[in-house]
Design a protein around this motif. Structure first.
Motif, PDB file in Angstrom:
ATOM      1  N   LEU A 184      15.581 -26.148 -94.764  1.00 33.30           N
ATOM      2  CA  LEU A 184      14.407 -26.760 -95.382  1.00 33.30           C
ATOM      3  C   LEU A 184      13.129 -26.009 -94.998  1.00 33.30           C
ATOM      4  O   LEU A 184      12.260 -25.776 -95.849  1.00 33.30           O
ATOM      5  CB  LEU A 184      14.307 -28.230 -94.966  1.00 33.30           C
ATOM      6  N   VAL A 185      13.024 -25.615 -93.745  1.00 34.55           N
ATOM      7  CA  VAL A 185      11.844 -24.868 -93.298  1.00 34.55           C
ATOM      8  C   VAL A 185      11.698 -23.578 -94.093  1.00 34.55           C
ATOM      9  O   VAL A 185      10.609 -23.244 -94.582  1.00 34.55           O
ATOM     10  CB  VAL A 185      11.935 -24.566 -91.790  1.00 34.55           C
ATOM     11  N   CYS A 186      12.779 -22.840 -94.229  1.00 31.37           N
ATOM     12  CA  CYS A 186      12.716 -21.560 -94.941  1.00 31.37           C
ATOM     13  C   CYS A 186      12.454 -21.753 -96.429  1.00 31.37           C
ATOM     14  O   CYS A 186      11.795 -20.914 -97.065  1.00 31.37           O
ATOM     15  CB  CYS A 186      13.989 -20.753 -94.695  1.00 31.37           C
ATOM     16  N   PHE A 187      12.940 -22.841 -96.997  1.00 27.68           N
ATOM     17  CA  PHE A 187      12.605 -23.154 -98.384  1.00 27.68           C
ATOM     18  C   PHE A 187      11.104 -23.384 -98.524  1.00 27.68           C
ATOM     19  O   PHE A 187      10.458 -22.822 -99.427  1.00 27.68           O
ATOM     20  CB  PHE A 187      13.368 -24.385 -98.863  1.00 27.68           C
ATOM     21  N   LEU A 188      10.523 -24.181 -97.634  1.00 32.21           N
ATOM     22  CA  LEU A 188       9.085 -24.460 -97.697  1.00 32.21           C
ATOM     23  C   LEU A 188       8.249 -23.216 -97.447  1.00 32.21           C
ATOM     24  O   LEU A 188       7.100 -23.135 -97.892  1.00 32.21           O
ATOM     25  CB  LEU A 188       8.722 -25.550 -96.685  1.00 32.21           C
ATOM     26  N   ALA A 189       8.815 -22.237 -96.766  1.00 36.65           N
ATOM     27  CA  ALA A 189       8.101 -20.986 -96.489  1.00 36.65           C
ATOM     28  C   ALA A 189       8.206 -19.986 -97.630  1.00 36.65           C
ATOM     29  O   ALA A 189       7.506 -18.972 -97.614  1.00 36.65           O
ATOM     30  CB  ALA A 189       8.660 -20.357 -95.213  1.00 36.65           C
ATOM     31  N   SER A 190       9.030 -20.274 -98.611  1.00 35.13           N
ATOM     32  CA  SER A 190       9.289 -19.320 -99.691  1.00 35.13           C
ATOM     33  C   SER A 190       8.445 -19.619-100.924  1.00 35.13           C
ATOM     34  O   SER A 190       7.827 -20.678-101.037  1.00 35.13           O
ATOM     35  CB  SER A 190      10.773 -19.364-100.071  1.00 35.13           C
ATOM     36  N   ASP A 191       8.462 -18.687-101.876  1.00 36.72           N
ATOM     37  CA  ASP A 191       7.741 -18.883-103.130  1.00 36.72           C
ATOM     38  C   ASP A 191       8.326 -20.017-103.960  1.00 36.72           C
ATOM     39  O   ASP A 191       7.669 -20.528-104.867  1.00 36.72           O
ATOM     40  CB  ASP A 191       7.757 -17.595-103.947  1.00 36.72           C
ATOM     41  N   ARG A 192       9.548 -20.394-103.653  1.00 37.06           N
ATOM     42  CA  ARG A 192      10.174 -21.501-104.389  1.00 37.06           C
ATOM     43  C   ARG A 192       9.423 -22.810-104.161  1.00 37.06           C
ATOM     44  O   ARG A 192       9.516 -23.733-104.971  1.00 37.06           O
ATOM     45  CB  ARG A 192      11.634 -21.657-103.942  1.00 37.06           C
ATOM     46  N   ALA A 193       8.694 -22.883-103.060  1.00 34.97           N
ATOM     47  CA  ALA A 193       7.953 -24.105-102.726  1.00 34.97           C
ATOM     48  C   ALA A 193       6.448 -23.916-102.893  1.00 34.97           C
ATOM     49  O   ALA A 193       5.654 -24.623-102.275  1.00 34.97           O
ATOM     50  CB  ALA A 193       8.275 -24.518-101.297  1.00 34.97           C
ATOM     51  N   ARG A 194       6.038 -22.989-103.746  1.00 35.11           N
ATOM     52  CA  ARG A 194       4.620 -22.639-103.851  1.00 35.11           C
ATOM     53  C   ARG A 194       3.756 -23.812-104.316  1.00 35.11           C
ATOM     54  O   ARG A 194       2.550 -23.833-104.061  1.00 35.11           O
ATOM     55  CB  ARG A 194       4.447 -21.469-104.828  1.00 35.11           C
ATOM     56  N   TYR A 195       4.342 -24.817-104.984  1.00 40.75           N
ATOM     57  CA  TYR A 195       3.560 -25.939-105.502  1.00 40.75           C
ATOM     58  C   TYR A 195       3.760 -27.200-104.648  1.00 40.75           C
ATOM     59  O   TYR A 195       3.460 -28.309-105.071  1.00 40.75           O
ATOM     60  CB  TYR A 195       3.951 -26.209-106.957  1.00 40.75           C
ATOM     61  N   ILE A 196       4.261 -27.005-103.448  1.00 37.96           N
ATOM     62  CA  ILE A 196       4.441 -28.111-102.506  1.00 37.96           C
ATOM     63  C   ILE A 196       3.504 -27.886-101.327  1.00 37.96           C
ATOM     64  O   ILE A 196       3.601 -26.871-100.642  1.00 37.96           O
ATOM     65  CB  ILE A 196       5.893 -28.195-101.994  1.00 37.96           C
ATOM     66  N   THR A 197       2.590 -28.812-101.088  1.00 39.86           N
ATOM     67  CA  THR A 197       1.725 -28.706 -99.918  1.00 39.86           C
ATOM     68  C   THR A 197       1.256 -30.087 -99.485  1.00 39.86           C
ATOM     69  O   THR A 197       1.201 -31.028-100.293  1.00 39.86           O
ATOM     70  CB  THR A 197       0.519 -27.768-100.172  1.00 39.86           C
ATOM     71  N   GLY A 198       0.977 -30.221 -98.195  1.00 41.19           N
ATOM     72  CA  GLY A 198       0.518 -31.495 -97.643  1.00 41.19           C
ATOM     73  C   GLY A 198       1.601 -32.545 -97.534  1.00 41.19           C
ATOM     74  O   GLY A 198       1.304 -33.724 -97.329  1.00 41.19           O
ATOM     75  N   GLN A 199       2.866 -32.116 -97.597  1.00 45.86           N
ATOM     76  CA  GLN A 199       3.964 -33.064 -97.602  1.00 45.86           C
ATOM     77  C   GLN A 199       4.651 -33.144 -96.240  1.00 45.86           C
ATOM     78  O   GLN A 199       4.692 -32.172 -95.483  1.00 45.86           O
ATOM     79  CB  GLN A 199       5.002 -32.683 -98.659  1.00 45.86           C
ATOM     80  N   VAL A 200       5.182 -34.329 -95.950  1.00 45.02           N
ATOM     81  CA  VAL A 200       5.988 -34.544 -94.750  1.00 45.02           C
ATOM     82  C   VAL A 200       7.370 -34.975 -95.218  1.00 45.02           C
ATOM     83  O   VAL A 200       7.527 -36.053 -95.799  1.00 45.02           O
ATOM     84  CB  VAL A 200       5.371 -35.622 -93.838  1.00 45.02           C
ATOM     85  N   ILE A 201       8.347 -34.124 -95.009  1.00 47.14           N
ATOM     86  CA  ILE A 201       9.694 -34.381 -95.513  1.00 47.14           C
ATOM     87  C   ILE A 201      10.571 -34.835 -94.358  1.00 47.14           C
ATOM     88  O   ILE A 201      10.839 -34.076 -93.422  1.00 47.14           O
ATOM     89  CB  ILE A 201      10.269 -33.139 -96.193  1.00 47.14           C
ATOM     90  N   GLU A 202      11.005 -36.085 -94.415  1.00 43.23           N
ATOM     91  CA  GLU A 202      11.866 -36.615 -93.371  1.00 43.23           C
ATOM     92  C   GLU A 202      13.300 -36.143 -93.595  1.00 43.23           C
ATOM     93  O   GLU A 202      13.803 -36.130 -94.724  1.00 43.23           O
ATOM     94  CB  GLU A 202      11.827 -38.144 -93.367  1.00 43.23           C
ATOM     95  N   MET A 203      13.951 -35.759 -92.503  1.00 44.41           N
ATOM     96  CA  MET A 203      15.307 -35.241 -92.566  1.00 44.41           C
ATOM     97  C   MET A 203      16.110 -35.927 -91.458  1.00 44.41           C
ATOM     98  O   MET A 203      16.330 -35.366 -90.387  1.00 44.41           O
ATOM     99  CB  MET A 203      15.299 -33.722 -92.386  1.00 44.41           C
ATOM    100  N   SER A 204      16.499 -37.168 -91.741  1.00 45.17           N
ATOM    101  CA  SER A 204      17.121 -37.979 -90.693  1.00 45.17           C
ATOM    102  C   SER A 204      18.463 -38.573 -91.103  1.00 45.17           C
ATOM    103  O   SER A 204      18.981 -39.451 -90.420  1.00 45.17           O
ATOM    104  CB  SER A 204      16.178 -39.117 -90.282  1.00 45.17           C
ATOM    105  N   GLY A 205      19.021 -38.092 -92.208  1.00 44.97           N
ATOM    106  CA  GLY A 205      20.336 -38.587 -92.626  1.00 44.97           C
ATOM    107  C   GLY A 205      20.323 -40.028 -93.070  1.00 44.97           C
ATOM    108  O   GLY A 205      21.363 -40.698 -93.054  1.00 44.97           O
ATOM    109  N   GLY A 206      19.143 -40.552 -93.454  1.00 49.39           N
ATOM    110  CA  GLY A 206      19.061 -41.948 -93.881  1.00 49.39           C
ATOM    111  C   GLY A 206      18.890 -42.911 -92.710  1.00 49.39           C
ATOM    112  O   GLY A 206      19.130 -44.114 -92.862  1.00 49.39           O
ATOM    113  N   LEU A 207      18.457 -42.404 -91.551  1.00 45.24           N
ATOM    114  CA  LEU A 207      18.247 -43.264 -90.392  1.00 45.24           C
ATOM    115  C   LEU A 207      17.296 -44.406 -90.716  1.00 45.24           C
ATOM    116  O   LEU A 207      17.520 -45.562 -90.332  1.00 45.24           O
ATOM    117  CB  LEU A 207      17.692 -42.438 -89.221  1.00 45.24           C
ATOM    118  N   ILE A 208      16.222 -44.097 -91.451  1.00 46.03           N
ATOM    119  CA  ILE A 208      15.255 -45.119 -91.879  1.00 46.03           C
ATOM    120  C   ILE A 208      15.265 -45.167 -93.394  1.00 46.03           C
ATOM    121  O   ILE A 208      14.910 -44.198 -94.057  1.00 46.03           O
ATOM    122  CB  ILE A 208      13.834 -44.787 -91.387  1.00 46.03           C
ATOM    123  N   LEU A 209      15.715 -46.254 -93.955  1.00 49.87           N
ATOM    124  CA  LEU A 209      15.760 -46.410 -95.414  1.00 49.87           C
ATOM    125  C   LEU A 209      14.997 -47.687 -95.812  1.00 49.87           C
ATOM    126  O   LEU A 209      14.859 -48.582 -95.030  1.00 49.87           O
ATOM    127  CB  LEU A 209      17.208 -46.495 -95.909  1.00 49.87           C
TER     128      LEU A 209
END
Length: 254
Positions: free
Chosen positions: A229-254
């Motif tokens: 996910l980090v490398c995706f956000l660092a790439s041009d593929r994520a050029r229109y994504i900014t200011g976001q907080v993406i939780e990656m917890s396997g559904g720990l909090i739903l």
């Protein structure tokens, strides 16, 4: 940029890169074509081994380990300066990953423990990003990815200092994204839950089993999952994504 090498030619700086999530980011960024400089503080042997192994695996790319206590302003400044020198004065990607925790009830936490967590996890955001943000802005292209935590989003008992510091990372991310978004630099955060690292390995097994039972998949995540996910956000593929907080917890909090 090829589909297989989305970070080809990019210059990447990673703090806390010797172990765990940071090391996974270093490995994947190199695999995707980047040159990488990563920092370490107390894991000199692991850092040297990782850098040597990565240089052997990617002989046409740079991989350099640099010491630096990023919670200390002067030491972090030297680290940033040395990182820029290693990367010929340019940086395209900054991953703020360095972090520590003291899991202890608030009534028992000592001020020096509180200060260490806040200085390392939140103070490093200022200490490292401040000297590197202008090189990013001047080229009007780049990405900053900050590692926060599900604890920063939801809080966790016994983690008042850690949760406070990681909440601060979220505020830092959103504010900086608004400041420099118009200058071609994205700023995002990843909020992992329980990931299989040295930090979670220290959790006693009965407690770890209780925690796994709170996750729908009944397992902790892997550092490589976070790195993807980090490398995706660092790439041009994520050029229109900014200011976001993406939780990656396997559904720990739903």
């Amino acid at each position: 940029m090829s589909a297989d090498l989305p970070l080809s030619g990019r210059k990447c700086v990673v703090t806390g890169g010797a172990r765990g999530i940071g090391a996974a980011v270093v490995r994947l960024a190199l695999a995707q074509g980047a040159d990488v400089v990563f920092g370490y503080h107390s894991s000199a042997a692991a850092a040297a081994e990782l850098a040597e192994r990565m240089r052997a695996a990617h002989p046409g790319q740079r991989c350099t380990a640099l010491p630096g206590r990023v919670g200390d302003t002067a030491d972090a400044g030297r680290f940033a300066e040395d990182a820029l020198h290693e990367l010929d004065g340019a940086v395209d990607i900054l991953v703020n990953n360095a972090g520590v925790t003291h899991d202890i009830s608030f009534a028992r936490i000592r001020r020096e423990q509180w200060d260490e967590v806040l200085e390392t996890n939140l103070g490093s955001m200022f200490n490292v990003t401040r000297p590197l943000v202008m090189p990013l802005v001047r080229q009007r292209r780049g990405a900053i990815v900050n590692i926060t935590s599900a604890s920063g989003l939801h809080g966790a008992p016994g983690q008042t200092a850690y949760s406070a510091s990681k909440s601060g990372v979220i505020g830092f991310t959103k504010a900086l994204a608004k400041e420099i978004g118009g200058l071609g630099v994205t700023v995002n955060a990843v909020a992992p839950g329980f990931i299989a690292t040295d930090m979670t390995a220290a959790i006693p097994e009965p407690q770890a089993e209780r925690l796994r039972n709170l996750i729908p998949s009944r397992e902790f995540g892997d550092a490589d999952d976070v790195a993807a996910l980090v490398c995706f956000l660092a790439s041009d593929r994520a050029r229109y994504i900014t200011g976001q907080v993406i939780e990656m917890s396997g559904g720990l909090i739903l």
